[in-house]
Scaffold this active site. Structure first.
Site, PDB file in Angstrom:
ATOM      1  N   GLY A 149       2.313   1.917  10.915  1.00 61.46           N
ATOM      2  CA  GLY A 149       3.251   3.032  10.795  1.00 61.46           C
ATOM      3  C   GLY A 149       3.922   3.401  12.099  1.00 61.46           C
ATOM      4  O   GLY A 149       4.538   4.461  12.216  1.00 61.46           O
ATOM      5  N   HIS A 164      -9.549   1.050   4.874  1.00 60.79           N
ATOM      6  CA  HIS A 164      -8.283   1.232   5.600  1.00 60.79           C
ATOM      7  C   HIS A 164      -8.537   2.144   6.809  1.00 60.79           C
ATOM      8  O   HIS A 164      -9.360   3.064   6.738  1.00 60.79           O
ATOM      9  CB  HIS A 164      -7.232   1.849   4.664  1.00 60.79           C
ATOM     10  CG  HIS A 164      -5.853   1.804   5.247  1.00 60.79           C
ATOM     11  ND1 HIS A 164      -5.415   2.715   6.177  1.00 60.79           N
ATOM     12  CD2 HIS A 164      -4.827   0.937   5.055  1.00 60.79           C
ATOM     13  CE1 HIS A 164      -4.177   2.410   6.533  1.00 60.79           C
ATOM     14  NE2 HIS A 164      -3.798   1.337   5.857  1.00 60.79           N
ATOM     15  N   ASN A 205       0.876  -1.179   0.000  1.00 60.74           N
ATOM     16  CA  ASN A 205       0.000   0.000   0.000  1.00 60.74           C
ATOM     17  C   ASN A 205       0.908   1.223   0.000  1.00 60.74           C
ATOM     18  O   ASN A 205       1.510   1.556   1.017  1.00 60.74           O
ATOM     19  CB  ASN A 205      -0.873  -0.038   1.264  1.00 60.74           C
ATOM     20  CG  ASN A 205      -1.684   1.228   1.435  1.00 60.74           C
ATOM     21  OD1 ASN A 205      -1.776   2.051   0.526  1.00 60.74           O
ATOM     22  ND2 ASN A 205      -2.279   1.387   2.606  1.00 60.74           N
ATOM     23  N   TRP A 206       1.012   1.875  -1.158  1.00 52.45           N
ATOM     24  CA  TRP A 206       1.955   2.993  -1.286  1.00 52.45           C
ATOM     25  C   TRP A 206       1.394   4.302  -0.732  1.00 52.45           C
ATOM     26  O   TRP A 206       2.096   5.307  -0.699  1.00 52.45           O
ATOM     27  CB  TRP A 206       2.372   3.160  -2.756  1.00 52.45           C
ATOM     28  CG  TRP A 206       3.079   1.969  -3.330  1.00 52.45           C
ATOM     29  CD1 TRP A 206       3.381   0.789  -2.683  1.00 52.45           C
ATOM     30  CD2 TRP A 206       3.579   1.815  -4.668  1.00 52.45           C
ATOM     31  NE1 TRP A 206       4.026  -0.071  -3.547  1.00 52.45           N
ATOM     32  CE2 TRP A 206       4.167   0.534  -4.769  1.00 52.45           C
ATOM     33  CE3 TRP A 206       3.590   2.636  -5.805  1.00 52.45           C
ATOM     34  CZ2 TRP A 206       4.742   0.054  -5.948  1.00 52.45           C
ATOM     35  CZ3 TRP A 206       4.171   2.163  -6.973  1.00 52.45           C
ATOM     36  CH2 TRP A 206       4.744   0.892  -7.044  1.00 52.45           C
ATOM     37  N   LYS A 207       0.143   4.270  -0.353  1.00 51.39           N
ATOM     38  CA  LYS A 207      -0.520   5.457   0.241  1.00 51.39           C
ATOM     39  C   LYS A 207      -0.282   6.692  -0.623  1.00 51.39           C
ATOM     40  O   LYS A 207      -0.229   6.597  -1.836  1.00 51.39           O
ATOM     41  CB  LYS A 207      -0.029   5.664   1.675  1.00 51.39           C
ATOM     42  CG  LYS A 207      -0.149   4.412   2.526  1.00 51.39           C
ATOM     43  CD  LYS A 207      -0.028   4.702   3.985  1.00 51.39           C
ATOM     44  CE  LYS A 207      -0.021   3.396   4.749  1.00 51.39           C
ATOM     45  NZ  LYS A 207      -0.112   3.556   6.170  1.00 51.39           N
ATOM     46  N   GLU A 260      -6.991   4.544   7.924  1.00 58.14           N
ATOM     47  CA  GLU A 260      -6.808   5.980   7.629  1.00 58.14           C
ATOM     48  C   GLU A 260      -8.069   6.545   6.959  1.00 58.14           C
ATOM     49  O   GLU A 260      -8.418   7.700   7.171  1.00 58.14           O
ATOM     50  CB  GLU A 260      -5.562   6.175   6.755  1.00 58.14           C
ATOM     51  CG  GLU A 260      -4.296   5.933   7.573  1.00 58.14           C
ATOM     52  CD  GLU A 260      -3.103   5.459   6.765  1.00 58.14           C
ATOM     53  OE1 GLU A 260      -3.118   5.566   5.533  1.00 58.14           O
ATOM     54  OE2 GLU A 260      -2.142   4.962   7.402  1.00 58.14           O
ATOM     55  N   SER A 304       3.303  -2.467  10.390  1.00 58.51           N
ATOM     56  CA  SER A 304       4.763  -2.461  10.569  1.00 58.51           C
ATOM     57  C   SER A 304       5.421  -3.789  10.184  1.00 58.51           C
ATOM     58  O   SER A 304       6.358  -4.246  10.854  1.00 58.51           O
ATOM     59  CB  SER A 304       5.135  -2.056  12.000  1.00 58.51           C
ATOM     60  OG  SER A 304       4.678  -0.741  12.263  1.00 58.51           O
TER      61      SER A 304
HETATM   62  C1  PEP Z   1      -0.846   0.053   6.175  1.00 57.79           C
HETATM   63  O1  PEP Z   1      -1.037   1.239   6.214  1.00 57.79           O
HETATM   64  O2  PEP Z   1      -1.645  -0.685   5.570  1.00 57.79           O
HETATM   65  C2  PEP Z   1       0.314  -0.470   6.884  1.00 57.79           C
HETATM   66  C3  PEP Z   1       0.277  -1.706   7.280  1.00 57.79           C
HETATM   67  O3  PEP Z   1       1.357   0.392   7.089  1.00 57.79           O
HETATM   68  P1  PEP Z   1       2.788   0.048   7.771  1.00 57.79           P
HETATM   69  O4  PEP Z   1       3.290  -1.224   7.141  1.00 57.79           O
HETATM   70  O5  PEP Z   1       3.656   1.216   7.436  1.00 57.79           O
HETATM   71  O6  PEP Z   1       2.543  -0.105   9.223  1.00 57.79           O
END
Ligand code: PEP
Length: 256
Positions: free
Chosen positions: A178, A100, A12-14, A102, A218
């Site tokens: 994150g 998600h 997921n490049w956001k 977010e 993470s």
């Molecule tokens: C995500 O936002 O889907 C995610 C898992 O981010 P991260 O790996 O940076 O925790």
């Protein structure tokens, strides 16, 4: 009817990467996989909308799938700033991330709204990756399973078994996204097993046994293998570590 439970590693490049940077990143992933192929693992990348078409062109002839990070619950219309699932298909996507955390927190998406998106995405021929997960406070209050039940039932109730079989679930505890803080493999496994049970109760064990449930939060090359070794963890949804080709490739190899 059921999904195959081949491991799926999704990036997921956001809201990161220009078009040029996205092409460079996907070229890096394609290059690593061409040099040292990883058998038996599915790979998905979800760039920003602006980069979808260019990344899609790079992916042609590879086995890497393309996904959007969100879509509307409507096919078309007066919804300034939104994107239709049909537009994602048009740009080459076969998957879409929905719900998600977010989106839930910054854009106030409810389970009802996400459920409508899941339904339309399926009707349009996209495979949703439905994200669920509890906040730290909810975990500390012992409410994790209640939260997961409300999210899964709120987003997936009413789907036919054939539709449910096309859904991938991503368990993403919000406190691990994150933050560098990962759920232990045992904690994640417990949530994944519970989610599989919820899916079985919505439909049938045959569907639930075939549903891919990804862990997100993470995930890094250093912790991926122990998470992916758990019986109900069928892959990973990766944010930060998917922005570097070598780290993402290392996670793909951990899923083998
Ligand atoms: C995500 O936002 O889907 C995610 C898992 O981010 P991260 O790996 O940076 O925790």
């Amino acid at each position: 009817m059921a999904n195959e439970r081949r491991p799926l590693i999704a990036g997921n490049w956001k809201m990161h990467k220009t078009i040029k940077e996205s092409v460079e990143l996907v070229d890096g992933i394609i290059g690593s996989l061409a040099k040292q192929p990883v058998e038996g693992v599915d790979v998905l990348v979800c760039p920003a909308f602006t980069a979808l078409e260019r990344v899609s062109k790079r992916l042609s002839g590879t086995d890497i799938a393309l996904g959007g990070q969100n879509c509307s619950h409507l096919r078309e219309g007066a919804r300034t700033g939104e994107i239709s699932p049909l537009m994602l298909l048009d740009a080459g996507c076969t998957f879409v991330i929905l719900g998600h955390s977010e989106r839930r927190s910054y854009f106030h998406e409810t389970n009802e709204m996400i459920g409508a998106k899941v339904k339309l995405a399926l009707e349009c021929g996209l495979r949703p990756v439905l994200c669920v997960g509890e906040a730290l406070e909810q975990r500390e209050q012992g409410r994790t399973f209640d939260v997961l039940r409300t999210q899964i039932e709120g987003c997936l109730t009413g789907l036919a078994a054939e539709q449910l079989a096309k859904v991938t679930v991503a368990y993403e505890p919000i406190w691990a996204i994150g933050t560098g803080r990962t759920a232990t493999p045992e904690t994640a496994q417990e949530a994944h097993r519970f989610i599989r049970g919820l899916i079985a109760s919505l439909s049938m064990a045959q569907v639930a046994n075939g549903t891919r449930i990804l862990y997100g939060g993470s995930v890094k090359p250093e912790n991926a293998a122990s998470l992916l070794a758990q019986p109900d963890i069928d892959g990973a949804l990766v944010g930060g570590a998917s922005l570097k080709a070598d780290a993402f490739y290392a996670i793909i190899t951990s899923a083998r």
